[in-house]
Enzyme design. Structure first.
Site, short mmCIF file in Angstrom:
data_model
loop_
_atom_site.label_atom_id
_atom_site.label_comp_id
_atom_site.label_asym_id
_atom_site.label_seq_id
_atom_site.Cartn_x
_atom_site.Cartn_y
_atom_site.Cartn_z
CG HIS A 13 -1.91 -1.08 1.28
ND1 HIS A 13 -1.80 -2.16 2.11
CD2 HIS A 13 -3.05 -1.27 0.57
CE1 HIS A 13 -2.83 -2.97 1.94
NE2 HIS A 13 -3.60 -2.45 0.99
CB SER A 55 -4.47 -7.44 3.95
OG SER A 55 -4.14 -6.15 3.49
#
Ligand code: PAF
Length: 275
Positions: free
Chosen positions: A37, A184
């Protein structure tokens, strides 16, 4: 950093920035922010107002366990956003599915039915709905998405081209740690599995070399599956497809990639490499 939890305030602040002549970059996420990210954040052009969103979108989960156990780490995520110079963070309060206006019939491009579309029913429809909603609300000039989710990236480029002609999609390379494409969901794996799945990238690289040497994909795939599956990893798909249409590449190496989806400890992960 301004934190906003509702669409009304978000629209108001965007209107203000637009009236001041500012350009806007959007980096949508589902939180649990990692280095991948941060690479998206860094790819947003300098001088633009950087808006990120954190929203675990229920519409794109076809498995309720996956949704329920999706890692939620808002407290840490706020620090990551601040450190990465995000100007505005949109964190909707609760489920915003009801806010999303959608056309009566949605005809997603054919490529959404391949690869992940074969098993994750309605996943891409859910991604389409939330991303189009965010684009409509925020009207960004730039939006950043990772190549790890390559099929999603193609869908997002389709949405931009079809409905938001002034929007530029910035494609960001996959970030790896110990060869593993960051995701994630890795948070949910134990150390033993994290060790085992390192093999995936090596296998993909090896397959690519063998294809360059003129070997047949079907034969290479057979060996690759044996190698991966003896590490307690179950392969959902391992395919060689064209980059633009995701049709089977049928031996054509130019403009093609290898795509894999696999599960370790019941956690589903994906990866790809360009040939
Ligand atoms: O890639 C993701 O994190 C999500 O699919 C996205 C693009 C934020 C939409 O919910």
């Amino acid at each position: 950093m301004l934190i906003i939890d509702n669409k009304k305030s978000l629209s108001k602040i965007i209107k203000k920035h637009r009236s001041e002549g500012n350009k806007i970059s959007l980096i949508p996420t589902m939180g649990n922010l990692h280095q991948g990210h941060q690479e998206l954040f860094a790819s947003a052009p300098d001088g633009t107002i950087k808006i990120s969103s954190i929203y675990v979108n229920p519409l794109q989960f076809n498995n309720s366990d996956d949704y329920d156990y999706y890692p939620r780490t808002l407290h840490d995520d706020l620090d990551v956003c601040k450190k990465n110079h995000i100007d505005i963070l949109y964190v909707p309060d609760g489920d915003i599915s009801h806010e999303i206006e959608i056309e009566n019939s949605i005809d997603l491009p054919k490529f959404t039915r391949y690869l992940c579309g074969q098993t994750r029913e309605d996943h891409f429809l859910g991604v389409y709905k939330i991303v189009k909603h965010l684009f409509k609300t925020i009207q960004p000039d730039f939006a950043c998405f990772g190549k790890k989710d390559y099929q999603q990236l193609l869908l997002i480029k389709y949405i931009a081209k079809t409905y938001f002609s002034n929007l530029e999609i910035i494609e960001v390379d996959t970030v790896r740690s110990n060869n593993i494409a960051l995701s994630s969901r890795l948070k949910r794996l134990n150390n033993e599995s994290l060790e085992k799945i390192k093999i995936i990238y090596d296998v993909l690289l090896n397959m690519r070399n063998q294809m360059f040497d003129g070997n047949d994909f079907a034969d290479i795939k057979k060996d690759a599956l044996l190698e991966i599956e003896c590490h307690d990893i179950r392969v959902e798909y391992l395919e060689h497809r064209e980059n633009d249409t995701l049709e089977l590449a049928n031996g054509q190496l130019i403009n093609s990639s290898l795509f894999i989806a696999y599960t370790a400890e019941n956690i589903r992960l994906i990866d790809n490499i360009q040939i």
